[in-house]
Design a protein around this motif. Structure first.
Motif, PDB file in Angstrom:
ATOM      1  N   LEU A 194      -9.130 -10.534   3.316  1.00 57.13           N
ATOM      2  CA  LEU A 194      -8.613  -9.289   3.891  1.00 57.13           C
ATOM      3  C   LEU A 194      -9.239  -8.124   3.131  1.00 57.13           C
ATOM      4  O   LEU A 194      -9.256  -8.122   1.911  1.00 57.13           O
ATOM      5  CB  LEU A 194      -7.093  -9.196   3.719  1.00 57.13           C
ATOM      6  N   GLN A 195      -9.732  -7.144   3.857  1.00 54.59           N
ATOM      7  CA  GLN A 195     -10.215  -5.924   3.203  1.00 54.59           C
ATOM      8  C   GLN A 195      -9.551  -4.766   3.916  1.00 54.59           C
ATOM      9  O   GLN A 195      -9.878  -4.472   5.052  1.00 54.59           O
ATOM     10  CB  GLN A 195     -11.722  -5.804   3.335  1.00 54.59           C
ATOM     11  N   ILE A 196      -8.606  -4.149   3.225  1.00 55.30           N
ATOM     12  CA  ILE A 196      -7.766  -3.182   3.912  1.00 55.30           C
ATOM     13  C   ILE A 196      -7.874  -1.808   3.282  1.00 55.30           C
ATOM     14  O   ILE A 196      -7.677  -1.643   2.092  1.00 55.30           O
ATOM     15  CB  ILE A 196      -6.319  -3.700   3.934  1.00 55.30           C
ATOM     16  N   HIS A 197      -8.205  -0.820   4.085  1.00 56.46           N
ATOM     17  CA  HIS A 197      -8.380   0.540   3.592  1.00 56.46           C
ATOM     18  C   HIS A 197      -7.439   1.526   4.278  1.00 56.46           C
ATOM     19  O   HIS A 197      -7.734   2.707   4.341  1.00 56.46           O
ATOM     20  CB  HIS A 197      -9.830   0.991   3.804  1.00 56.46           C
ATOM     21  N   ALA A 198      -6.369   1.037   4.866  1.00 51.62           N
ATOM     22  CA  ALA A 198      -5.407   1.936   5.496  1.00 51.62           C
ATOM     23  C   ALA A 198      -4.025   1.428   5.115  1.00 51.62           C
ATOM     24  O   ALA A 198      -3.865   0.248   4.819  1.00 51.62           O
ATOM     25  CB  ALA A 198      -5.582   1.928   7.006  1.00 51.62           C
ATOM     26  N   ASP A 199      -3.025   2.308   5.110  1.00 49.77           N
ATOM     27  CA  ASP A 199      -1.741   1.847   4.580  1.00 49.77           C
ATOM     28  C   ASP A 199      -0.746   1.409   5.640  1.00 49.77           C
ATOM     29  O   ASP A 199       0.044   0.521   5.414  1.00 49.77           O
ATOM     30  CB  ASP A 199      -1.117   2.905   3.673  1.00 49.77           C
TER      31      ASP A 199
ATOM     32  N   LYS B 227       3.111  -1.791   4.056  1.00 57.28           N
ATOM     33  CA  LYS B 227       3.541  -0.620   3.297  1.00 57.28           C
ATOM     34  C   LYS B 227       5.065  -0.598   3.303  1.00 57.28           C
ATOM     35  O   LYS B 227       5.693  -1.390   3.996  1.00 57.28           O
ATOM     36  CB  LYS B 227       2.950   0.641   3.907  1.00 57.28           C
TER      37      LYS B 227
ATOM     38  N   VAL C 206      -0.366  -0.615   8.079  1.00 60.82           N
ATOM     39  CA  VAL C 206      -0.903  -1.759   8.816  1.00 60.82           C
ATOM     40  C   VAL C 206      -0.044  -2.997   8.545  1.00 60.82           C
ATOM     41  O   VAL C 206       0.721  -3.029   7.585  1.00 60.82           O
ATOM     42  CB  VAL C 206      -2.355  -2.078   8.375  1.00 60.82           C
TER      43      VAL C 206
ATOM     44  N   GLN D 262      -5.040   3.107  11.321  1.00 60.02           N
ATOM     45  CA  GLN D 262      -3.606   2.876  11.126  1.00 60.02           C
ATOM     46  C   GLN D 262      -3.032   2.067  12.277  1.00 60.02           C
ATOM     47  O   GLN D 262      -3.623   1.952  13.332  1.00 60.02           O
ATOM     48  CB  GLN D 262      -2.872   4.220  11.018  1.00 60.02           C
TER      49      GLN D 262
ATOM     50  N   LEU E 160       0.841  -1.189   0.000  1.00 63.52           N
ATOM     51  CA  LEU E 160       0.000   0.000   0.000  1.00 63.52           C
ATOM     52  C   LEU E 160       0.878   1.242   0.000  1.00 63.52           C
ATOM     53  O   LEU E 160       1.772   1.366   0.826  1.00 63.52           O
ATOM     54  CB  LEU E 160      -0.895   0.005   1.236  1.00 63.52           C
ATOM     55  N   LEU E 161       0.625   2.139  -0.943  1.00 66.15           N
ATOM     56  CA  LEU E 161       1.355   3.400  -0.997  1.00 66.15           C
ATOM     57  C   LEU E 161       0.320   4.501  -0.841  1.00 66.15           C
ATOM     58  O   LEU E 161      -0.430   4.761  -1.761  1.00 66.15           O
ATOM     59  CB  LEU E 161       2.080   3.567  -2.335  1.00 66.15           C
ATOM     60  N   GLY E 162       0.244   5.077   0.304  1.00 64.68           N
ATOM     61  CA  GLY E 162      -0.749   6.136   0.534  1.00 64.68           C
ATOM     62  C   GLY E 162      -1.885   5.620   1.390  1.00 64.68           C
ATOM     63  O   GLY E 162      -2.136   4.417   1.454  1.00 64.68           O
ATOM     64  N   ASP E 163      -2.586   6.546   2.041  1.00 65.46           N
ATOM     65  CA  ASP E 163      -3.586   6.107   3.015  1.00 65.46           C
ATOM     66  C   ASP E 163      -5.010   6.140   2.482  1.00 65.46           C
ATOM     67  O   ASP E 163      -5.965   5.928   3.199  1.00 65.46           O
ATOM     68  CB  ASP E 163      -3.474   6.930   4.308  1.00 65.46           C
TER      69      ASP E 163
ATOM     70  N   CYS F 165      -5.860   4.345  -0.361  1.00 69.43           N
ATOM     71  CA  CYS F 165      -6.065   3.202  -1.239  1.00 69.43           C
ATOM     72  C   CYS F 165      -6.490   1.977  -0.430  1.00 69.43           C
ATOM     73  O   CYS F 165      -6.519   2.008   0.790  1.00 69.43           O
ATOM     74  CB  CYS F 165      -4.802   2.904  -2.017  1.00 69.43           C
ATOM     75  N   GLY F 166      -6.838   0.925  -1.133  1.00 68.83           N
ATOM     76  CA  GLY F 166      -7.284  -0.280  -0.450  1.00 68.83           C
ATOM     77  C   GLY F 166      -6.730  -1.525  -1.097  1.00 68.83           C
ATOM     78  O   GLY F 166      -6.475  -1.558  -2.301  1.00 68.83           O
ATOM     79  N   ALA F 167      -6.511  -2.549  -0.289  1.00 64.78           N
ATOM     80  CA  ALA F 167      -6.057  -3.840  -0.805  1.00 64.78           C
ATOM     81  C   ALA F 167      -6.927  -4.919  -0.185  1.00 64.78           C
ATOM     82  O   ALA F 167      -7.175  -4.899   1.015  1.00 64.78           O
ATOM     83  CB  ALA F 167      -4.607  -4.070  -0.437  1.00 64.78           C
TER      84      ALA F 167
END
Lengths: 481, 409
Positions: free
Chosen positions: B335-340, A425, B342, B310, A395-398, A400-402
């Motif tokens: 996994l559902q991730i919306h913060a970097d 990250k 982590v 975070q 993840l690059l930036g806060d 976005c989503g993975a």
């Protein structure tokens, strides 16, 4: 790193550089879709009766189907009557040699860096060029023919090798498979066809270059590759499109068939126009790709680098039917700005001692949403099956989503299945370490990202690997804070 | 319970609208509840007639001596219950609580899109109500025992529990589901609300009859800096579905573990959702399964990291040991991730006993069968050893051993 670092810098202020439009006279049919349009496409291509019937059967099936809602992507509803289903450069059908090809077209491909003139070819890659809906040129045909390899456009194959088409068309992705596959089966206009005969190892990389040019069109192509017993072929695919404010649909189907001891390696570098920084425009890339390891000891390997498209929705899959057959999937998917990707693979183990490997790397930046969705299914008959999956997200930036949605379904007890995933990250300590040694933070990030993707890049043919690294550099541009 | 009447009516409306889920619903893809949907269940009688002489006493032995609330087919039984708790701690049936906890009841378990929660919310008769005031440490585990029995006529019960732990408090709650007879359906919902800085340990031991249906939802709402753990052990039940939904706050630490041992034709489905809603949360999840016979197991673990959450650290593992030819396992770690910033990992394995480990034991004079048992036992022991309630831990160890012997014979 030394080789790529300057190029990333050089490209730093560049945006999507393939976004130009070629002014060319086109043979375009009106917008909309009905049985007449399908008949018209079929007639334009002078297809035999069985093809038209198959198209109509698919169309009727499509009418009964609903657009899938389950992918983790969001987009306004597509109006299927507002799309042009056929557009072709208005030249003579089937140019005999490159001299007959419209010079404007040749210039387009020169701009894109695709060598059409055979003498200029560096590594000796045979290329089939698909412009909007039709294949405009195929290089190195004669040389390949000496070995008995058939490499031509799909429409040519329909004319000249109908028996192969009739036997294999829809054998991997049936016309009723899914919404977009059915749509493709009804309206597909062209694509590439390749047949490698028994025991032949294809001496060069085969490649298809897809280009969308006309406005408001959808591109629907179909690729069929058959590797007969003991054959080997490596196939590359590249894509670009002009920059436009509205979204264009690309719904392709790729079918691979590997017989006993055959090997197919399929690599994709997908760089459709991803839309602008505000998420306006871009290509909807809804593709069905599937390979069938029909014979014993066969192998199908998918490698993909997905950097373009506003929305990517595809799952290159392997059906492992033959005993000891092998399926592989290597993927790097990058989403920046407002791009969305829902991609992954399906490995269906049917034969004994079948093996599969999945390595998926997702990178999200900006407001990008990146989803890995994969399925490993081991049927009762697949004794001794083995699967290893790994999917990592960066993840690059806060903003976005993975996301990861792996499905593991096992019905055989002698099999082993492993799945691992991680999300992280780039560590500040890593960046600090690089900076301390005089590497700028942008270069440091790009270096770490390349390292993250290395496992996948090394599966790509050499020329493609260089291209892919450059692409990654550009797509990430500006996302490093 | 008048205050929640509108909620119950709304839930009843949702039941009618939703109907039972089918395998076309993503959350129910591998669990077919058409057998439940087809059956016409009537309300279960609250008597003990189905239990034979001495049968019940034997099942209740492990809960002797500690505070316990016993429910028969969803209705409170004061005769079988024993409550010896310090003043200020409420441990009663919901009916006896008489609306004192209405501010919390049915406020957390979302029923809008979950048919079984809606069904429970609309129809529950009774359940446990535990309220622990601020700054109280309850040393003894509180046992909630749910007895269910079935017979010729299909019956249904809807136990509904509410556990409210005040800030800076500590408590252990053990839910036990004990069943007997065929044709009955237990549809339970438990809501746990943990105040800031509290420590809560929850256990669920499910020993229903193998001819029964068991659907249970655990909804956990965790405050700041709480330390929460839950262990879900599924031994019985013909068709079992467990839903665990935990919502974490800032600095919350949650442990969600489970063990399932289906055999015969049992079907056990575990769905967990760990929702990292706020930053600095940590979650650890470990689910292990041992499958034999023609059983089927489903695991679906979802970790959600909300935007802004975070420094989340989430770890999820699902390990399955398959002992028979005919068992089926479906696992889906999500996994559902919306913060970097982590760290999230998950892993899933499906496999058999390590042949080399068996060989090693054999080379030291241990028979092959025994070696297999030993390794299988060790696999399960990994979870059992994490249980802090000593009598429960000892009993489970014994049950697993007995199971292994039964499987072999």
């Amino acid at each position: 790193m030394n080789a790529t670092a300057p190029s990333i810098e050089a490209l730093a202020n560049q945006e999507y550089k393939w976004g130009f439009v070629t002014e060319i006279e086109a043979d375009t049919i009106p917008k909309g879709l009905n049985e007449d349009v399908i008949r018209m496409i079929s007639a334009k291509k002078n297809e035999p009766e069985f093809m038209l019937e198959w198209r109509l059967k698919s169309y009727r099936q499509w009418l009964k189907m609903e657009e899938p809602q389950w992918p983790n992507v969001h987009y306004p509803r597509i109006d299927y009557q507002d799309i042009i289903y056929y557009s072709a450069p208005a030249t003579k059908v089937g140019p005999k040699s490159l001299d007959e090809v419209d010079p404007e077209l040749l210039r387009t491909y020169e701009k894109l860096g695709i060598p059409l003139k055979e003498q200029e070819l560096l590594a000796g890659i045979a290329v089939d060029i698909v412009f909007d809906s039709v294949s405009v040129a195929t290089t190195f045909k004669a040389k390949l023919a000496e070995l008995g390899i058939i490499f031509c456009s799909f429409s040519e194959a329909v004319q000249e090798h109908p028996e192969l088409i009739q036997k294999y068309l829809g054998s991997v992705v049936p016309h009723s498979d899914n919404f977009f596959a059915a749509l493709n089966a009804a309206v597909f206009s062209d694509g590439s066809f390749c047949y490698v005969p028994k025991g032949v190892r294809c001496p060069m990389e085969l490649s298809t270059y897809f280009r969308i040019n006309a406005k408001d069109t959808g591109q629907f192509e179909r690729t069929l590759i058959i590797a007969d017993e003991g054959a080997y072929v490596s196939y590359l695919e590249g894509c670009t499109a002009p920059m436009r404010d509205n979204n264009q649909l690309h719904a392709a189907v790729v079918e691979l068939v590997a017989l006993d001891n055959a090997q197919i390696k399929y690599s994709t570098v997908q760089n459709w126009y991803p839309g602008d920084k505000q998420g306006k425009g871009g290509i909807y890339n809804f593709v069905t790709k599937r390979g069938k390891c029909l014979g014993d000891n066969s192998k199908i390997s998918w490698t993909q680098v997905e950097t373009g498209s506003a929305i990517t929705w595809k799952y290159p899959s392997c059906i492992l039917i033959g005993d000891n057959s092998v399926g592989e999937f290597y993927s790097v998917a990058l989403t920046n700005n407002y791009q969305q990707a829902d991609t992954g693979t399906k490995m269906i183990h049917i034969g004994k001692n079948t093996r599969s490997t999945i390595v998926s790397k997702g990178i999200s930046a900006g407001h990008g949403q990146n989803t890995y969705r994969g399925m490993v299914k081991i049927l009762k008959s697949a004794a001794g099956a083995r699967n290893y999956s790994q999917c990592d997200s960066l993840l690059l930036g806060d903003q976005c989503g993975a996301h990861t949605f792996p499905y593991l379904e096992v019905k055989n007890t002698s099999s082993q299945v492993e799945h691992e995933a991680s999300t992280s990250k780039i560590g500040e300590d890593q960046i600090f370490y690089c900076r301390q040694r005089g590497i700028s933070s942008e270069d440091a990030v790009s270096m770490i990202v390349h390292g993250f993707c290395k496992e996948v890049f090394r599966e790509l043919p050499m020329e493609f690997a260089v291209e892919a690294q450059k692409l990654l550099g550009i797509s990430l541009e500006g996302s490093v804070g | 319970m008048t205050g929640i009447e509108p909620i119950r009516q709304d839930a009843a409306r949702r039941v009618a609208e939703l109907g039972f889920p089918t395998t076309r619903d993503e959350d129910w893809r591998f669990t077919n509840v058409s057998r439940i949907a087809r059956t016409h269940f009537s309300a279960a009688p609250s008597d003990l007639s189905a239990w034979g002489e001495g049968q019940l006493e034997q099942r209740l032995v492990p809960y002797e001596g500690s505070p316990r609330l016993v429910f028969i087919n969803g209705c409170y039984s004061p005769e079988l219950s024993s409550l010896k708790l310090a003043r200020g701690i409420r441990a009663t049936s919901l009916r006896e609580a008489n609306g004192a906890v209405e501010a919390h009841l049915a406020r957390y378990a979302v029923y809008q899109d979950r048919a079984f929660v809606a069904l429970n919310t609309a129809n529950f008769e009774d359940g446990a109500c535990i309220e622990i005031p601020k700054g109280t440490v309850v040393e003894e585990p509180i046992h909630l025992v749910f007895l269910a029995s079935g017979g010729d006529v299909p019956v249904i019960s809807h136990p509904r529990n509410l556990v409210v732990i005040g800030p800076h408090s500590q408590a252990t709650v053990v839910e036990s589901y004990i069943g007997h007879g065929a044709n009955y359906f237990t549809n339970a919902v438990t809501e746990i609300v943990a105040g800031d800085h509290s420590v809560v340990d929850h256990y669920k031991l499910q020993e229903e009859d193998e001819r029964s249906f068991h659907v249970a939802t655990l909804q956990v709402q965790l405050g700041r800096e709480t330390n929460f753990s839950t262990h879900s052990i599924s031994l019985g039940g013909g068709l079992v579905r467990n839903d665990i939904n935990a919502v974490l706050a800032e600095g919350t630490e949650a442990t969600v573990n489970g063990l399932y041992l289906p055999s015969g034709s049992q079907h056990v489905d575990n769905h967990t959702v760990i929702d990292h809603a706020r930053p600095h949360g940590a979650s650890h999840e470990l689910y292990k399964g041992i499958l034999s016979g023609a059983s089927a197991a489903v695991f679906n673990g979802k970790i959600v990291v909300r935007p802004g959450a975070q420094k989340t650290d989430a770890k999820q593992t699902n390990k399955n040991l398959v002992l028979s030819e005919n068992a089926t396992i479906n696992t889906k770690p999500e996994l559902q991730i919306h913060a970097d910033d982590v760290r999230c990992t998950h892993g899933a394995t499906i496999g058999q006993l390590d042949e080399e480990a068996i060989f090693y034991l054999q080379s030291r004079g241990i028979g092959k069968e025994q070696a297999r048992d030993l390794l299988t036992y060790a696999f399960a022991r990994d979870i059992i050893d994490r249980i802090k309630v000593e009598p429960l831990r000892a009993r489970l160890g014994k049950i697993v051993l007995e199971r292994l012997h039964a499987n072999r014979n």
